[in-house]
Enzyme design. Structure first.
Site, PDB file in Angstrom:
ATOM      1  N   CYS C 157      -0.073  -0.921  -2.584  1.00 33.19           N
ATOM      2  CA  CYS C 157       1.007  -1.017  -3.560  1.00 33.19           C
ATOM      3  C   CYS C 157       1.731   0.314  -3.783  1.00 33.19           C
ATOM      4  CB  CYS C 157       0.475  -1.557  -4.895  1.00 33.19           C
ATOM      5  SG  CYS C 157      -0.966  -0.687  -5.540  1.00 33.19           S
ATOM      6  N   HIS C 265       4.470   1.046 -10.440  1.00 29.37           N
ATOM      7  CA  HIS C 265       4.008   2.368 -10.016  1.00 29.37           C
ATOM      8  C   HIS C 265       5.215   3.293  -9.928  1.00 29.37           C
ATOM      9  CE1 HIS C 265       0.213   0.618  -9.409  1.00 29.37           C
ATOM     10  NE2 HIS C 265       0.094   0.657  -8.107  1.00 29.37           N
TER      11      HIS C 265
END
Lengths: 376, 376, 376, 376
Positions: C157, C265
């Site tokens: 990710c 993120h």
């Protein structure tokens, strides 16, 4: 000083867990308790504590504990300990604590397992140290009768904060007969790893398994008296029994919530007194602020100077700002005011990892020494 | 579709503020309301909306609003608007809304200023649209009498969530005579910049200025009926009056807390019914789930399919997981169970920035059109 | 529409887990993928999905999935699925995915196990769908050679967000030869229960096990080309190989941190180009905004309209405000400016649970269908 | 003890603000500084401190300060103070501090206003107390020359943490010529009310206005030497000048981010040394751990025993667990390892409200006394 400089060896069961770490941290600077033995699961046994533990507190491991080799939780390893604190998880605490008592050890437990035993007192040190009076009876029930061993439990972390102001109000104004409690509890109450961050960040969880029942039941045992029934056999000594507040039935409605706070359980409390007319908010404020606890008068070094700090600012107490007052050993109350439905309402804040857990056990042990229940 | 494809021009007062942004976002995809005029302070007036606003929502500014030139909040700039939504701050809302009404504009306000006016209804659209019946009287009180202008307010964000299940229970089982409410309110309820992060991270603030009084008073106005007193002069028409739940006095005890949650006010509620014996928890659960609102039946496009979603999981509703169900237009209830002190207790969650604010105003306007109070 | 209304049956492995739930949620409204089979551990097998899962998303379980009976993760149960998505945990994903491939199933995996296989492509759909070209070779390596089965993985990710702008810059300006990445990663990246709340509330954890190595290695595989070496045997067909950016060695220094954010993120990135003089910040800004991805051009319905949204506000992107733009399928970049040490620096934000996980797998499957790698 | 029991009267400017509160809290238990005068805006002047302040620290107001009557920030009110600490806001600090210096007062300021003055030192007490050598020159520049007055500033909170390990590395291995810094800064760095909770809960803000420039510039002034240029007039004394690390130009690339942490700025740092080959990670680890500061050797009571604590656990330091080590007066470093792009990288954590602010000023004043720059 209670002991004129003498020291008391203590053991800690469940020493690597969340509560165990708190015991070790608190005892690191205790005036007379000296950590002598640490017990944990067989996975940790044999290792120095600093290696066995995944230390999670924002202060270092006390130097005296760092190199103690962790043992299994068997009584023979703790034979020299005058006091044994238990921070064990509920899945193992019951049997281990029973075995320790049978081996004539004095166990002060944070675990819930023995709280409902009819011969085990549930003592919040700022409230009901008088319940130590059942210990001789507890020893007699054992076969053969015990001379030194016993189990004392302290209360659930959410119960602890609430019963202190209730005890203060009952001492001043007589029985409370109804009580509403809505808690907003810190994540540390769930242990480690405990509450997943995905469950609680930007969230409230309006449920904590078993907590409301504990709170509703424990309050009765703690606030109720200890009655002496006549012995069943003629001439037998009277049997002490917890009266569960039976002389003035108390109904408690608890709603427990988890909030994204690290430490410190906040509770919104409303009470109705049996006495009519009830005391005013101002009278309650004064009674709360004036409340004193035997623990302080007995000279217990871990007891807070003020069992209850009553705040006057409209927005206090708050967990982050007030949880560490008096090293977390007292209870904070604020917003004492009239309640449109019952009589009086107020806010309570108690540090769940201090007076709500390890600090309670430690003060209980201090009281036991002061009262001679533990002989050192 | 209520309007057969016709569109209704609307204006928004306080368009750059927190509530104003929510109005614009919600109206961006509305089937018949079209944002026509935006009002803000003189500092913003004259700029395109996209420049004037410090947009804080996690979705983009609707394209139709981006380039509208912001105006000052004067009625002449909104003359073409059949509906005017007010997200004004309380320090200016009172006079501006009064001026808009005097200019024959239909004002749907989120501000608290006119909520206590004896001729202004306080309408939670899922509860008391019947209170629109006071509008003719409100117009008559003006001198000279108004033909189209009026003010309708919606309730405080915390009140809104609680009155919906209370209305459901009263409809099914008759009056509630006592109610405990402990709220855990989101930071968005404090506007922007609002709650400083230093005050709320890792914390609970057990106080929100004026909130408990609002909640206790507004519930009476909303849940009470609209009575028709005889006119003072013989032969005069009867004067409608809010009865404030007077026929069955309702005591409410509210405790309001701020918690670190972005959106969604959670409330712990306990109620006592006048009816003895009271309904069971199961009956209450069923009544809550079966509750219907006129807004849906009138075809209001922003009304939620289910005014109340009743959850069966023991730990729901939760703000992060449930606040966006039905676009935040409904109310979530869970943990319906017996209360040891009153009769029944449960958890309520309502999205304070949707049904607790802008969505309420919008549904109120939809209802007003459906009922012909606003003619379009 | 790619398929003229035809539908494609898909299966999901690890359906009750965090990534599995996201697959099911995303596929609930997919134009042609239809959830046909759900696989989980034997503990869940045999139960309807709604019962087996501890659903954790803030939207309801799609109706089509609620009553599907969960199966064990064995190929025979998925024989009718043209596409199998894997959200399996790494401790079981390796063998199960290998078995599914051997059974001629097309596996699109989120797990890390096969990412480093020399014949398995690691495809970020907005970057390197050209790596599908290795699939025939992957099938040939199997004994006997496969006709339809294969494994495609998508990236970690944190890697995913960073490689998209790097690919855009390399396409416009040639190779990057040094790159600094400091991430601030969301807790959802750790799965459920994942990060304990006691570890992350009011905290940053400057370490995520294995993450920096993954990021440094995966970037080379994704951004590098696919070369055709001569076959080892004379006359044998050339063997495709990942060149790992070898033609212009790329040094990456990654520092990965966990922060108290739910989803999204954020990464701070600095790059140095091989080209001297390097492009200006303005040129980079333009190249990032102009970047297009084959996935959109192939008509993949889950591909974002804009692979990269470049923000001009000085304080954007931010995870809470920007992670849901384009349904989390694109990447957000901001603060493109000169770097005093390397050439250019900027901020990247990617939704780790969407384009950083399930959405990548889904777009990869859409590409595979568009390219004929999966025949439906 | 430095002063053999004598006490030193100190004043605090901006006493009711965030930094001022911290000064008062820290000085409450100082061995020789005694709070004598408190200054704030005219709104607070005339009130006892306990009434004037909105106290926000989790410890009580020190008793000695509670009843001091707050004064306006004019030099005559502070005439008896040997040391004046300034926690003033930047919008007023410049002129007030200049006036205090002109009145022969020794000002230790946390404000940014005078940091760039060519004759004012910017002193991080664990790094460059040698810069006190410019004070005689600063006094001479005044007309008429001053005898006792001067201004010393300490650095920005983010700068402070990073320069300490850089100084340690430069002392051991010579100049650093490139440095990457990515910060994750606590909300308390923004003062009060400061960062709105709606901006930072469940979020990262990748921008702090002016912070990156401050960090890049201040590092040069602090880490550079103090050179003595020849006087402009023949025979005039040499003029000391800050060389801004000019002898070995240092390029710094800073990226500053706000994260939802209460106290403690975390930074990810990579450095390249001028020396080739560079020291190994192990050598750097040792040099960091071995670093000593003059402040400790001079006996400054507020100096930390260890200027740098180097952590060996892979996931430390963390703000919540490590910010309070050594009362927040030292710096924490961890994860010292090779950097694939520059030479060495590591994590730094410094308590922004202690060594990053008030504690720096206090140690600076202690150094000034020890060196005789302030005569008491």
């Amino acid at each position: 000083m209670m002991l004129d400089g003498r020291q008391v060896k203590v053991g800690i069961l469940g020493a690597t867990g969340t509560v165990g770490q708190r015991f070790i941290s608190l005892l690191g600077s205790h005036p007379f308790f000296v950590v002598h033995a640490l017990g944990a699961s067989s996975r940790s046994a044999g290792k120095p504590y600093k290696t066995a533990v995944n230390w999670k507190l924002p202060v270092p491991i006390p130097p005296a504990a760092r190199d103690i080799v962790v043992k299994e939780c068997v009584p023979s390893e703790f034979a020299e300990c005058a006091v044994v604190f238990s921070g064990l998880d509920a899945d193992v605490a019951g049997d281990i604590e029973t075995a320790f008592r049978a081996a004539e050890l004095a166990v002060f437990s944070n675990a819930k397992n023995h709280r409902r035993d009819p011969d085990v007192p549930l003592i919040v040190p700022l409230v009901n140290p008088s319940h130590f009076a059942i210990i001789p009876h507890q020893r007699l029930l054992h076969s053969p009768p015990l001379h030194r061993g016993f189990i004392v439990t302290n209360a659930n972390c959410a119960t602890t904060g609430v019963v202190v102001p209730l005890a203060a109000l009952e001492r001043a104004f007589g029985p409370v007969d109804a009580c509403f409690v809505t808690t907003m509890q810190a994540i540390s109450g769930g242990g480690y790893p405990g509450v997943p961050s995905l469950d609680i960040l930007d969230n409230v969880v309006p449920y904590i398994s078993g907590e409301e029942e504990k709170l509703q039941w424990e309050m009765l045992k703690i606030l109720g008296g200890l009655t002496r029934n006549e012995g069943v056999e003629p001439g037998a000594p009277p049997t002490p029994t917890f009266d569960m507040h039976a002389s003035a039935p108390l109904r408690v409605s608890a709603s427990c919530n988890r909030v994204p706070v690290l430490d410190g359980h906040t509770a919104v409390v409303s009470v109705r007194f049996k006495r009519r007319p009830p005391p005013s908010a101002q009278q309650c404020h004064e009674a709360l602020a004036a409340y004193t606890a035997d623990a302080s008068e007995l000279g217990c070094p871990s007891a807070p100077p003020h069992p209850i700090i009553v705040h006057d600012e409209p927005d206090r107490p708050q967990p982050r700002l007030d949880r560490d007052a008096q090293a977390g050993a007292g209870v904070n109350v604020g917003r004492v005011r009239e309640c449109p439905v019952l009589d009086i309402k107020f806010i309570v804040l108690a540090n769940n990892v201090c007076i709500g857990a390890a600090t309670s056990s430690i003060i209980n042990a201090e009281i036991a020494i002061a009262k001679g229940v533990v002989v050192v």
